[in-house]
Scaffold this motif. Structure first.
Motif, PDB file in Angstrom:
ATOM      1  N   ILE A 281       0.879  -1.172   0.000  1.00 45.41           N
ATOM      2  CA  ILE A 281       0.000   0.000   0.000  1.00 45.41           C
ATOM      3  C   ILE A 281       0.909   1.211   0.000  1.00 45.41           C
ATOM      4  CG2 ILE A 281      -1.674   1.345   1.312  1.00 45.41           C
ATOM      5  CD1 ILE A 281      -2.698  -1.283   2.489  1.00 45.41           C
ATOM      6  N   GLY A 282       0.699   2.113  -0.952  1.00 43.21           N
ATOM      7  CA  GLY A 282       1.562   3.287  -1.058  1.00 43.21           C
ATOM      8  C   GLY A 282       0.749   4.559  -1.140  1.00 43.21           C
ATOM      9  N   ALA A 283       1.259   5.626  -0.552  1.00 48.09           N
ATOM     10  CA  ALA A 283       0.610   6.930  -0.611  1.00 48.09           C
ATOM     11  C   ALA A 283       1.649   7.994  -0.913  1.00 48.09           C
ATOM     12  CB  ALA A 283      -0.098   7.241   0.707  1.00 48.09           C
ATOM     13  N   LEU A 284       1.328   8.882  -1.832  1.00 48.90           N
ATOM     14  CA  LEU A 284       2.154  10.062  -2.082  1.00 48.90           C
ATOM     15  C   LEU A 284       1.368  11.279  -1.626  1.00 48.90           C
ATOM     16  CD1 LEU A 284       4.051   9.723  -5.490  1.00 48.90           C
ATOM     17  CD2 LEU A 284       4.864   9.295  -3.168  1.00 48.90           C
ATOM     18  N   LEU A 285       1.954  11.994  -0.684  1.00 49.79           N
ATOM     19  CA  LEU A 285       1.298  13.151  -0.093  1.00 49.79           C
ATOM     20  C   LEU A 285       1.956  14.431  -0.603  1.00 49.79           C
ATOM     21  CD1 LEU A 285       1.019  11.810   3.575  1.00 49.79           C
ATOM     22  CD2 LEU A 285      -0.522  11.408   1.639  1.00 49.79           C
ATOM     23  N   THR A 286       1.594  15.535  -0.003  1.00 51.85           N
ATOM     24  CA  THR A 286       2.057  16.857  -0.407  1.00 51.85           C
ATOM     25  C   THR A 286       3.572  16.908  -0.607  1.00 51.85           C
ATOM     26  OG1 THR A 286       2.190  19.164   0.320  1.00 51.85           O
ATOM     27  CG2 THR A 286       2.099  17.505   2.038  1.00 51.85           C
ATOM     28  N   GLY A 287       4.005  17.625  -1.629  1.00 56.69           N
ATOM     29  CA  GLY A 287       5.443  17.773  -1.837  1.00 56.69           C
ATOM     30  C   GLY A 287       5.776  18.278  -3.220  1.00 56.69           C
ATOM     31  N   MET A 288       6.877  19.005  -3.325  1.00 56.97           N
ATOM     32  CA  MET A 288       7.366  19.468  -4.611  1.00 56.97           C
ATOM     33  C   MET A 288       7.973  18.304  -5.383  1.00 56.97           C
ATOM     34  SD  MET A 288       9.163  23.116  -3.745  1.00 56.97           S
ATOM     35  CE  MET A 288      10.255  22.392  -2.528  1.00 56.97           C
ATOM     36  N   GLY A 289       7.995  18.460  -6.699  1.00 62.08           N
ATOM     37  CA  GLY A 289       8.683  17.493  -7.522  1.00 62.08           C
ATOM     38  C   GLY A 289       7.846  16.279  -7.852  1.00 62.08           C
ATOM     39  N   ASP A 290       8.531  15.198  -8.218  1.00 59.45           N
ATOM     40  CA  ASP A 290       7.836  13.992  -8.673  1.00 59.45           C
ATOM     41  C   ASP A 290       8.413  12.726  -8.048  1.00 59.45           C
ATOM     42  OD1 ASP A 290      10.292  13.867  -9.927  1.00 59.45           O
ATOM     43  OD2 ASP A 290       9.498  13.623 -11.953  1.00 59.45           O
ATOM     44  N   ASP A 291       9.119  12.862  -6.931  1.00 59.79           N
ATOM     45  CA  ASP A 291       9.779  11.713  -6.323  1.00 59.79           C
ATOM     46  C   ASP A 291       8.785  10.589  -6.062  1.00 59.79           C
ATOM     47  OD1 ASP A 291      11.716  10.101  -5.145  1.00 59.79           O
ATOM     48  OD2 ASP A 291      11.449  11.009  -3.162  1.00 59.79           O
ATOM     49  N   GLY A 292       9.063   9.421  -6.623  1.00 62.26           N
ATOM     50  CA  GLY A 292       8.264   8.236  -6.379  1.00 62.26           C
ATOM     51  C   GLY A 292       7.067   8.068  -7.274  1.00 62.26           C
ATOM     52  N   ALA A 293       6.681   9.101  -8.025  1.00 62.55           N
ATOM     53  CA  ALA A 293       5.416   9.043  -8.771  1.00 62.55           C
ATOM     54  C   ALA A 293       5.427   7.959  -9.846  1.00 62.55           C
ATOM     55  CB  ALA A 293       5.112  10.406  -9.389  1.00 62.55           C
ATOM     56  N   ARG A 294       6.420   7.964 -10.704  1.00 59.90           N
ATOM     57  CA  ARG A 294       6.449   6.982 -11.793  1.00 59.90           C
ATOM     58  C   ARG A 294       6.604   5.563 -11.239  1.00 59.90           C
ATOM     59  NH1 ARG A 294       7.280   7.275 -17.207  1.00 59.90           N
ATOM     60  NH2 ARG A 294       7.778   9.491 -17.080  1.00 59.90           N
ATOM     61  N   ASP A 295       7.457   5.410 -10.232  1.00 64.28           N
ATOM     62  CA  ASP A 295       7.688   4.071  -9.693  1.00 64.28           C
ATOM     63  C   ASP A 295       6.456   3.539  -8.960  1.00 64.28           C
ATOM     64  OD1 ASP A 295      10.686   3.485 -10.183  1.00 64.28           O
ATOM     65  OD2 ASP A 295      10.663   5.524  -9.420  1.00 64.28           O
ATOM     66  N   LEU A 296       5.792   4.392  -8.176  1.00 63.07           N
ATOM     67  CA  LEU A 296       4.596   3.924  -7.478  1.00 63.07           C
ATOM     68  C   LEU A 296       3.478   3.634  -8.470  1.00 63.07           C
ATOM     69  CD1 LEU A 296       3.414   3.214  -4.761  1.00 63.07           C
ATOM     70  CD2 LEU A 296       2.670   5.590  -4.503  1.00 63.07           C
ATOM     71  N   ALA A 297       3.400   4.402  -9.561  1.00 62.13           N
ATOM     72  CA  ALA A 297       2.417   4.106 -10.601  1.00 62.13           C
ATOM     73  C   ALA A 297       2.671   2.726 -11.205  1.00 62.13           C
ATOM     74  CB  ALA A 297       2.453   5.186 -11.681  1.00 62.13           C
ATOM     75  N   ASP A 298       3.935   2.385 -11.423  1.00 61.77           N
ATOM     76  CA  ASP A 298       4.262   1.048 -11.939  1.00 61.77           C
ATOM     77  C   ASP A 298       3.794  -0.039 -10.980  1.00 61.77           C
ATOM     78  OD1 ASP A 298       5.375   2.141 -14.211  1.00 61.77           O
ATOM     79  OD2 ASP A 298       7.448   2.024 -13.484  1.00 61.77           O
ATOM     80  N   TRP A 299       4.010   0.164  -9.682  1.00 59.41           N
ATOM     81  CA  TRP A 299       3.533  -0.799  -8.684  1.00 59.41           C
ATOM     82  C   TRP A 299       2.003  -0.896  -8.724  1.00 59.41           C
ATOM     83  CZ3 TRP A 299       5.982  -3.891  -4.948  1.00 59.41           C
ATOM     84  CH2 TRP A 299       7.391  -3.814  -4.925  1.00 59.41           C
ATOM     85  N   HIS A 300       1.341   0.250  -8.878  1.00 58.50           N
ATOM     86  CA  HIS A 300      -0.116   0.268  -8.940  1.00 58.50           C
ATOM     87  C   HIS A 300      -0.634  -0.537 -10.127  1.00 58.50           C
ATOM     88  CE1 HIS A 300      -4.238   1.787  -9.104  1.00 58.50           C
ATOM     89  NE2 HIS A 300      -4.006   2.205 -10.330  1.00 58.50           N
ATOM     90  N   HIS A 301       0.002  -0.378 -11.284  1.00 60.11           N
ATOM     91  CA  HIS A 301      -0.436  -1.077 -12.483  1.00 60.11           C
ATOM     92  C   HIS A 301      -0.268  -2.585 -12.342  1.00 60.11           C
ATOM     93  CE1 HIS A 301       0.552   2.918 -14.712  1.00 60.11           C
ATOM     94  NE2 HIS A 301      -0.612   2.960 -14.114  1.00 60.11           N
ATOM     95  N   LYS A 302       0.584  -3.011 -11.424  1.00 62.32           N
ATOM     96  CA  LYS A 302       0.794  -4.444 -11.184  1.00 62.32           C
ATOM     97  C   LYS A 302      -0.052  -4.978 -10.023  1.00 62.32           C
ATOM     98  CE  LYS A 302       5.545  -4.035 -12.854  1.00 62.32           C
ATOM     99  NZ  LYS A 302       6.989  -4.010 -12.458  1.00 62.32           N
ATOM    100  N   GLY A 303      -0.789  -4.095  -9.341  1.00 59.99           N
ATOM    101  CA  GLY A 303      -1.696  -4.574  -8.302  1.00 59.99           C
ATOM    102  C   GLY A 303      -1.602  -3.901  -6.958  1.00 59.99           C
ATOM    103  N   ALA A 304      -0.690  -2.966  -6.768  1.00 58.39           N
ATOM    104  CA  ALA A 304      -0.587  -2.276  -5.480  1.00 58.39           C
ATOM    105  C   ALA A 304      -1.738  -1.283  -5.327  1.00 58.39           C
ATOM    106  CB  ALA A 304       0.747  -1.547  -5.370  1.00 58.39           C
TER     107      ALA A 304
END
Length: 352
Positions: A281-304
């Motif tokens: 289970i992953g959450a991206l909260l408030t913050g500048m930039g894009d840290d983790g966005a592409r990688d967490l999206a990849d995890w989401h597309h696989k079932g996270a």
């Protein structure tokens, strides 16, 4: 043109901050020598943002901030020394209403601002809603979003993790969400907050006094424990490794491939093959930039299962917006609803 009131008792620091900020063509700097001077100048200058030192004679930064928030509210960015005392005062300033902080790289007085100039300018712009002069916006991907993974899609194996990545505005948001996590759910929690090491140690102790779960700063290789909130230590990255005792969090020296630290992206990349996507289970909260966005999206597309904080509550809608742009969010929620959703997802057999 943005007007920034720089408040600092050090002439060297005032000059360094002025030079750093006026390198931006749309920023004009005014100066105050202490908190009392700042309060007297606010009506005349009408600043869009104030940078405020903490330790000053005549009137310190916290006293100035408390008066300012009542009489003449404006966005304030604290300029804090990299000490435990500075960290404690900074968290108190956030409680009083400061927008965010930057840490002086060399202690109380430093003219070497190269390391924080980008961060300071970005936070000034974020505080006023002013875009960077050369920022390129990445448009959302077109086409229908992928189907949201089922909340019961946990894969075989016991190893699982609730991970939260956050940056600008994070402390207040985490203090709203983490105390809701109950004991007995049986999930390890990892919080990756962009923050210096002297601040994460203080923040861990602060959270430990607020949360039902114990909060521990990860300052050495540490086995993932259920019902424990692990806070990644600042000034390092954090990776996941399988050791004899089980999955472990490992503080890792910084690399040049990642802009933000501790890096959410680097952690998620290290977890590949060690966690089943359905067990993340992953959450991206408030913050500048894009840290983790592409990688967490990849995890989401696989079932996270994933959450992006909604724009309405995000101090800076950067990291969560990028997750949404990559069609990587199971849910988009305001901060006051995220804790309850995480609790529901971590309860055995309860759906999203």
């Amino acid at each position: 043109m943005l007007t920034v009131l720089v408040v600092d008792d050090s002439a060297l620091m005032r000059r360094a901050l002025r030079d750093a900020l006026e390198a931006e063509s749309d920023i004009r700097v005014e100066i105050a020598r202490d908190g009392q001077d700042a309060l007297e100048q606010v009506a005349r200058v009408r600043p869009d943002v104030m940078t405020l030192d903490i330790h000053m004679p005549v009137m310190d930064g916290l006293t100035c901030l408390s008066h300012l928030m009542v009489d003449s509210p404006c966005p304030v960015i604290m300029v804090s020394s990299l000490t435990e005392k500075g960290a404690l005062a900074t968290f108190e300033a956030m409680e009083l209403g400061a927008f965010d902080y930057v840490a002086k790289p060399g202690g109380t007085v430093s003219t070497d601002l190269d390391g924080i100039r980008r961060d300071l300018v970005a936070k000034i712009r974020a505080a006023t809603g002013t875009p960077a002069m050369s920022t390129r916006q990445h448009p959302p991907r077109r086409g229908p979003p992928p189907a949201a993974p089922a909340a019961s899609a946990a894969s075989a194996g016991h190893d699982r993790l609730l991970m939260i990545g956050v940056s600008t505005g994070g402390p207040r948001t985490l203090e709203q969400i983490l105390p809701l996590l109950p004991t007995g759910a049986g999930w390890p929690v990892l919080v990756i907050q962009h923050m210096p090491a002297s601040f994460t140690s203080v923040f861990a102790r602060r959270l430990d006094g607020l949360c039902q779960l114990p909060v521990r700063e990860v300052d050495r290789p540490t086995r993932l424990e259920d019902d424990v909130i692990h806070l990644a230590r600042g000034d390092a990255d954090i990776t996941l490794s399988r050791r004899a005792a089980g999955l472990s969090l490992v503080p890792t020296p910084l690399d040049d491939q990642h802009l933000w630290h501790p890096s959410v992206s680097r952690f998620l990349q290290s977890a590949q093959g060690l966690l089943a996507p359905g067990n993340l289970i992953g959450a991206l909260l408030t913050g500048m930039g894009d840290d983790g966005a592409r990688d967490l999206a990849d995890w989401h597309h696989k079932g996270a299962r994933t959450i992006a904080e909604a724009e309405e509550t995000a101090t800076v809608f950067g990291m969560p917006q990028e997750l949404i742009n990559h069609q990587g969010a199971t849910d988009i929620l305001p901060s006051h609803q995220i804790g309850d959703r995480l609790v529901a997802w971590t309860r055995t057999g309860e759906s999203a």
